[in-house]
Design a protein around this motif. Structure first.
Motif, PDB file in Angstrom:
ATOM      1  N   SER A   1       0.862  -1.043   0.020  1.00 57.80           N
ATOM      2  CA  SER A   1       0.367  -0.007   0.081  1.00 57.80           C
ATOM      3  C   SER A   1       0.962   1.037   0.066  1.00 57.80           C
ATOM      4  O   SER A   1       2.090   1.261   0.473  1.00 57.80           O
ATOM      5  N   ILE A   2      -0.272   2.340  -0.994  1.00 55.51           N
ATOM      6  CA  ILE A   2       0.899   2.963  -0.834  1.00 55.51           C
ATOM      7  C   ILE A   2       0.005   4.572  -0.265  1.00 55.51           C
ATOM      8  O   ILE A   2      -1.187   4.291  -0.445  1.00 55.51           O
ATOM      9  N   THR A   3       0.685   5.619   0.543  1.00 54.66           N
ATOM     10  CA  THR A   3      -0.658   6.514   0.579  1.00 54.66           C
ATOM     11  C   THR A   3      -1.003   7.385  -0.890  1.00 54.66           C
ATOM     12  O   THR A   3      -0.104   7.995  -1.659  1.00 54.66           O
ATOM     13  N   LEU A   4      -1.803   8.787  -0.368  1.00 53.59           N
ATOM     14  CA  LEU A   4      -1.756   9.603  -1.594  1.00 53.59           C
ATOM     15  C   LEU A   4      -1.639  10.398  -1.450  1.00 53.59           C
ATOM     16  O   LEU A   4      -1.400  10.823  -3.086  1.00 53.59           O
ATOM     17  N   ALA A   5      -0.482  10.768  -0.245  1.00 50.64           N
ATOM     18  CA  ALA A   5       1.134  11.804  -0.961  1.00 50.64           C
ATOM     19  C   ALA A   5       1.104  11.074  -1.983  1.00 50.64           C
ATOM     20  O   ALA A   5       2.500  11.314  -2.044  1.00 50.64           O
ATOM     21  N   ASP A   6       2.256   9.613  -1.350  1.00 49.31           N
ATOM     22  CA  ASP A   6       3.283   8.914  -2.544  1.00 49.31           C
ATOM     23  C   ASP A   6       2.643   9.739  -3.941  1.00 49.31           C
ATOM     24  O   ASP A   6       3.160   9.689  -4.481  1.00 49.31           O
ATOM     25  N   PHE A   7       1.144   8.683  -4.145  1.00 50.79           N
ATOM     26  CA  PHE A   7       1.019   8.696  -5.468  1.00 50.79           C
ATOM     27  C   PHE A   7       0.818  10.312  -6.253  1.00 50.79           C
ATOM     28  O   PHE A   7       1.509  10.061  -7.240  1.00 50.79           O
ATOM     29  N   ASP A   8       0.866  11.494  -5.567  1.00 53.10           N
ATOM     30  CA  ASP A   8       0.830  12.712  -6.054  1.00 53.10           C
ATOM     31  C   ASP A   8       1.623  13.067  -6.240  1.00 53.10           C
ATOM     32  O   ASP A   8       2.703  13.427  -7.130  1.00 53.10           O
ATOM     33  N   LYS A   9       3.306  12.166  -5.550  1.00 50.88           N
ATOM     34  CA  LYS A   9       4.507  12.866  -6.314  1.00 50.88           C
ATOM     35  C   LYS A   9       4.727  12.581  -8.026  1.00 50.88           C
ATOM     36  O   LYS A   9       5.965  12.618  -8.311  1.00 50.88           O
ATOM     37  N   VAL A  10       3.781  11.186  -8.529  1.00 48.81           N
ATOM     38  CA  VAL A  10       3.908  10.158  -9.635  1.00 48.81           C
ATOM     39  C   VAL A  10       2.852  11.656 -10.657  1.00 48.81           C
ATOM     40  O   VAL A  10       2.069  11.308 -10.464  1.00 48.81           O
ATOM     41  N   GLU A  11       3.547  12.290 -11.589  1.00 48.88           N
ATOM     42  CA  GLU A  11       2.794  13.107 -12.559  1.00 48.88           C
ATOM     43  C   GLU A  11       2.632  12.743 -13.997  1.00 48.88           C
ATOM     44  O   GLU A  11       3.548  12.131 -14.082  1.00 48.88           O
TER      45      GLU A  11
END
Length: 113
Positions: A4-14
């Protein structure tokens, strides 16, 4: 299942959309591939990528097609070619890559939300 990743982790992927403006065979690649140039417009501009998409996409049929790509990975040297973005796709039932793209034209450079 992946970790699992956090939403903050996902937000790093552009992840952005762009239009392929050029595509050429890439015979030097170890696995069959196509060199593509994608226009993301605005502040990103044109970026190049190597994609193993030869089963479903002859180079001349790619021009003008919108694609979805990760634009903030570090560039990767693939033989004599520098791949600057990761164009996204999914494997078909035989493992050949099918490109991800919007089903309705959207402005180039748009970020996935």
């Amino acid at each position: 299942m992946a970790d699992s990743i956090t939403l903050a982790d996902f937000d790093k992927v552009e992840i952005r959309v762009g239009t392929i403006i050029d595509a050429q065979p890439f015979p030097e690649a170890r696995k069959p591939a196509v060199k593509i140039w994608v226009d993301f417009d605005g502040g990103i501009g044109v970026k190049q990528s190597s994609a193993q998409i030869t089963v479903h996409y002859p180079p001349d049929r790619l021009i003008g097609r919108q694609v979805v790509a990760v634009v903030n990975f570090a560039p990767r040297q693939i033989g004599p070619f520098l791949s600057e973005v990761l164009v996204l796709g999914l494997p078909d039932e035989n493992g050949a890559i099918v490109l991800l793209r919007p089903d309705i034209k959207v402005p180039d450079g748009g970020r996935m939300v």
